[in-house]
Design an enzyme around this catalytic site. Structure first.
Site, PDB file in Angstrom:
ATOM      1  N   ASN A 390      43.459   3.166 -68.847  1.00 19.27           N
ATOM      2  CA  ASN A 390      44.760   3.667 -69.686  1.00 19.27           C
ATOM      3  C   ASN A 390      46.098   3.787 -69.629  1.00 19.27           C
ATOM      4  O   ASN A 390      47.205   4.147 -69.535  1.00 19.27           O
ATOM      5  CB  ASN A 390      44.368   5.361 -69.621  1.00 19.27           C
ATOM      6  CG  ASN A 390      44.322   6.127 -70.661  1.00 19.27           C
ATOM      7  OD1 ASN A 390      45.460   5.755 -72.232  1.00 19.27           O
ATOM      8  ND2 ASN A 390      44.596   7.417 -70.977  1.00 19.27           N
ATOM      9  N   HIS A 421      45.700  16.219 -71.900  1.00 19.75           N
ATOM     10  CA  HIS A 421      44.712  15.912 -71.824  1.00 19.75           C
ATOM     11  C   HIS A 421      44.229  17.085 -72.404  1.00 19.75           C
ATOM     12  O   HIS A 421      42.841  16.678 -73.363  1.00 19.75           O
ATOM     13  CB  HIS A 421      44.696  15.612 -70.168  1.00 19.75           C
ATOM     14  CG  HIS A 421      44.555  14.054 -69.839  1.00 19.75           C
ATOM     15  ND1 HIS A 421      45.627  13.641 -69.487  1.00 19.75           N
ATOM     16  CD2 HIS A 421      43.951  12.881 -70.187  1.00 19.75           C
ATOM     17  CE1 HIS A 421      45.083  11.936 -69.391  1.00 19.75           C
ATOM     18  NE2 HIS A 421      44.233  12.098 -70.175  1.00 19.75           N
TER      19      HIS A 421
END
Length: 551
Positions: A390, A421
């Site tokens: 990521n 998140h």
């Protein structure tokens, strides 16, 4: 019974659990206490039709392949975006049309894909973007980035709380907060970059990367919406810098990167033809196909939740539990490889992502790539794994938090990552564990690694050992991220007796680590002069904030 036979027996039991209990897990949702409520027996495609707010046009396909409708819509929209990207690059090339047309088309296509996938929930994308743009326009330049950060991240968290605890707790389907996470990255990055570019008192404090990313004028509303909601990145990102996106829209990205090769030397050519992304796109689509096939073949055979099965924990030797956990996490990662690589291919097909040339003259299309698969699988440290996983999110966290937080930037970065998140408790357990893992890995590398650099053999032995330790540490850390709820996560850690938590604590307490953030020292008179000039620039800048933002 030897170890191989025992592990084969364990894998067979896990496979049986994978085809029964994992299929059942797909029909279950953890409630707010972490327990699971069984839904009425039915196909996954049928059960998610009611909860899917997007188009039902592909419902027949969803029922045939027995996958949730929202996931079918997501993949179909990404494939459609891939075709549109090719069309966009060929027929709306910067040499054939204006940046205004490219902005309009990219934005309208992006909003259409959002509407197809998420229905009326896609309104949240515009609300979040609109609120943040209002803050950028009306707030003072000195505090705009802070207010924008709070509003954007706060709206994302509010939507995540509503989705998780009110409507759809525990569903691993495509949801509308996923695109909002990418939009949050773009908006907050833009806010900091606008301040870096327009605030004169920041000129002497910027790092080279911050100077490159600094935005010299306030974006128009169309440019802002195009950056946030373009069809190439609306569904799965990846995030990118505003300056790179504008260079792509205006057709100047190739010109800038033609001037230098990988060694930083001039190519010596007056004019080069525009590099084709065909090879890069085909290569990444092949990676997508392999990743998807691998994931669909293995994820039910090696379910992560089998690691907390009572019979498995009691009957399986601990070293085989470690091996199984590694294999289960290995089988889970191709899902992310597929999504992120496909998103990268879409951007490349549109002509976005060119990053200069290799030493052999071949074009590089990794400007906004989100992962490096081989570097992930063979990482020899916790940091190397995170650096290649990521990637764009890691760069965002670094630019808006790690480089700017004055107190304990590592802990602040992990906390921000957890908040971004979502609100599942497992996310916070993972990132809290990650803080300890990062500090312990840093201490080991600084204190132990130098003893293994005497010869190539010792270095290779060190790499093998640290590779195994890294894979175990990563697998151990991210279990709560997969299990989501507190109960199952703590059950897993207790079955391992919190051994890696305790080991990290011991390493951090025993091994010294030097601070990684050193501020350059200045002499007394020079420091006072610099501070005086800084105060003067800041006072002048405060009087010119609104004028600079309007130009």
């Amino acid at each position: 019974m030897n170890s191989v036979q025992l592990f084969a027996k364990t894998a067979a039991a896990a496979a049986a659990a994978g085809w029964s209990s994992i299929t059942e897990r797909d029909r279950t949702q953890p409630n707010r206490t972490g327990e699971k409520d069984l839904l009425p027996p039915s196909s996954m495609a049928t059960q998610t039709t009611a909860s899917c707010t997007g188009s039902t046009l592909l419902q027949p396909i969803s029922e045939i392949i027995d996958l949730p409708l929202d996931q079918v819509n997501f993949v179909a929209c990404q494939l459609f975006a891939l075709l549109m990207a090719v069309w966009f690059r060929i027929y709306l090339h910067p040499s054939k049309t204006s940046p205004f047309i490219r902005h309009v088309v990219a934005t309208l296509l992006g909003l259409y894909l959002a509407l197809f996938c998420f229905g009326w929930y896609s309104v949240h994308f515009l609300v979040q973007s609109g609120l943040s743009y209002g803050v950028m326009i009306f707030a003072s330049l000195e505090h705009m980035h802070k207010y924008c950060f709070i509003v954007t991240l706060g709206y994302l968290i509010l939507c995540q709380i509503t989705r998780v605890y009110v409507f759809d707790y525990g569903m691993y389907s495509a949801d509308f907060t996923g695109p909002m996470m990418v939009i949050t990255q773009k908006i907050t990055s833009m806010a900091f970059e606008i301040r870096d570019g327009l605030s004169k008192c920041r000129e002497g404090q910027l790092t080279p990367s911050q100077k490159y990313l600094a935005i010299s004028r306030m974006p128009s509303l169309l440019e802002y919406l195009s950056y946030n909601c373009n069809f190439m990145g609306i569904l799965a990102g990846p995030t990118c810098s505003y300056n790179d996106y504008m260079a792509f829209i205006e057709g100047t990205s190739y010109q800038r990167r033609h001037q230098e090769n990988a060694n930083g030397k001039e190519n010596g050519k007056v004019k080069q033809s525009e590099p084709s992304p065909k090879h890069a796109v085909v290569s990444k689509l092949c990676t997508c196909a392999i990743s998807l096939a691998t994931y669909l073949s293995l994820y039910r055979l090696l379910p992560v939740h089998y690691s907390i099965d009572d019979h498995f924990v009691k009957s399986t030797p601990f070293y085989l539990q470690v091996v199984y956990l590694y294999l289960a996490m290995l089988a889970l990662r191709p899902k992310y490889y597929f999504v992120w690589t496909l998103a990268d291919a879409i951007n490349n097909a549109a002509g976005f992502g060119f990053n200069g040339y290799d030493t052999d003259g071949s074009p590089r299309w990794d400007l906004i790539s989100n992962l490096r698969i081989l570097d992930i699988e063979f990482a020899t440290s916790f940091k190397l794994f995170l650096d290649n996983w990521n990637i764009q999110t890691a760069q965002w966290l670094k630019s808006v938090c790690y480089e700017r937080c004055p107190v304990n930037p590592t802990a602040a970065t992990f906390l921000l990552s957890a908040m971004w998140h979502g609100v599942y408790p497992g996310y916070y357990l993972t990132f809290i564990t990650g803080i300890g893992m990062t500090m312990a890995a840093r201490a080991v590398r600084h204190n132990i690694r130098p003893y293994f650099l005497a010869s190539d053999l010792h270095k290779r032995v060190y790499d093998v050992i640290t590779w195994a330790c890294t894979q175990i540490a990563i697998s151990y850390t991210v279990v709560p991220f997969v299990l989501l709820a507190v109960g199952p996560s703590l059950k897993f850690y207790s079955s391992w007796y919190f051994c890696l938590h305790l080991l990290c604590l011991l390493v951090v307490l025993v091994l010294p680590v030097k601070s990684r953030r050193r501020q350059p020292k200045e002499d007394g008179p020079q420091k006072e002069a610099a501070q005086g000039e800084q105060r003067h620039l800041c006072s002048t800048d405060n009087n010119c904030n609104q004028r600079d933002k309007s130009t």
